[in-house]
Design an enzyme around this catalytic site. Sequence first.
Site, PDB file in Angstrom:
ATOM      1  N   GLU A 194      -2.851 -14.236   6.154  1.00 17.81           N
ATOM      2  CA  GLU A 194      -3.229 -12.561   6.685  1.00 17.81           C
ATOM      3  C   GLU A 194      -2.973 -11.205   5.736  1.00 17.81           C
ATOM      4  O   GLU A 194      -2.762 -11.061   4.615  1.00 17.81           O
ATOM      5  CB  GLU A 194      -2.032 -11.982   7.695  1.00 17.81           C
ATOM      6  CG  GLU A 194      -1.607 -11.082   9.106  1.00 17.81           C
ATOM      7  CD  GLU A 194      -0.534 -10.848   9.475  1.00 17.81           C
ATOM      8  OE1 GLU A 194      -0.671 -10.005  10.114  1.00 17.81           O
ATOM      9  OE2 GLU A 194      -0.194 -12.154   9.862  1.00 17.81           O
ATOM     10  N   ASP A 219      -3.808  -7.166   6.438  1.00 16.53           N
ATOM     11  CA  ASP A 219      -3.074  -6.038   7.414  1.00 16.53           C
ATOM     12  C   ASP A 219      -3.537  -4.795   7.307  1.00 16.53           C
ATOM     13  O   ASP A 219      -4.028  -4.626   5.977  1.00 16.53           O
ATOM     14  CB  ASP A 219      -2.122  -6.264   7.558  1.00 16.53           C
ATOM     15  CG  ASP A 219      -1.008  -7.431   8.383  1.00 16.53           C
ATOM     16  OD1 ASP A 219      -2.182  -8.223   8.933  1.00 16.53           O
ATOM     17  OD2 ASP A 219      -0.235  -7.258   8.261  1.00 16.53           O
ATOM     18  N   GLU A 248      -2.803  -1.480   8.800  1.00 13.51           N
ATOM     19  CA  GLU A 248      -1.793  -1.468   9.908  1.00 13.51           C
ATOM     20  C   GLU A 248      -1.925   0.396  10.015  1.00 13.51           C
ATOM     21  O   GLU A 248      -1.317   0.963   8.923  1.00 13.51           O
ATOM     22  CB  GLU A 248      -0.014  -1.284   9.670  1.00 13.51           C
ATOM     23  CG  GLU A 248      -0.268  -2.884  10.071  1.00 13.51           C
ATOM     24  CD  GLU A 248       1.245  -3.387  10.468  1.00 13.51           C
ATOM     25  OE1 GLU A 248       1.633  -4.429  11.176  1.00 13.51           O
ATOM     26  OE2 GLU A 248       1.856  -2.684   8.883  1.00 13.51           O
TER      27      GLU A 248
END
Length: 290
Positions: free
Chosen positions: A100, A102, A104
């Site tokens: 993953e 990310d 955010e």
Amino acid sequence: MVGMGWFMCMMMMVCVISCGEAAPGAKFEDLYRSSWAMDHCVNDGEVTKLKLDNSSGAGFESRSKYLFGKVSIQIKLVEGDSAGTVTAFYMSSEGSNHNEFDFEFLGNTTGEPYIVQTNVYVNGVGNREQRLNLWFDPTTDFHTYSILWSKRSVVFMVDETPIRVHKNLEDKGIPFAKDQAMGVYSSIWNADDWATQGGLVKTDWSHAPFIASYKDFKIDACEVPTTTDLSKCNGEDQRFWWDEPTVSELSLHQNHQLIWVRANHMIYDYCYDAARFPVTPLECQHHRHL
């Protein structure tokens, strides 16, 4: 410390020389679909909006899975008091040993800067957070957030400026995300137990709905026919534009940009968190920029 004036001047010069006219993005429905809380995902012409209220957040996902390439979306983040909210844009595979990448975006009280947190999971292991403040207000206009994934590295970019590079260090015995196809996702949700000042500031639902807006959807990546058939994308005889050294390695200018971002806007780097990691993580010992 490199000055802001120099940085912006160099950005403009490089754009004049090399940016040209950007290719238009695809329509939302060509690349994506709502994945949950469909009534909170609204298409409004060229703009798609995700809404968070006290009943639900929302999310969308790509229609296909990919192995290597570049994904980009223009996002205008939640305006005003966004404390407690998180808007995410990320790539992820499936399963407990997933990979993953990310972005955010951690909301904050009115007038305080948005915090951008990036993280990398490999074989289900994350805890590689970095946080920075942006050099602009991401709530007043759209800005482009991109992930460039090649066999050599993962590069996180904001308006084509690299803010993080996670290199392939398999030759040092460190796993790298290269053998799991990923989908592309975005979502908005309430995370007031941790998102803003460590959870001290809670979501003020009187400001709801909280809306993140998206446009200019781009995926230039190797689409896999199934998540188990990756031969089209990672065969020894396959070569794509993102495999070229001039792309998969930062240029001198991009290195200067990354140094500037880290020097002026980074507020947290897991590599230097001795309380969490008494022994420096192995990849931190080898990365020049993370």
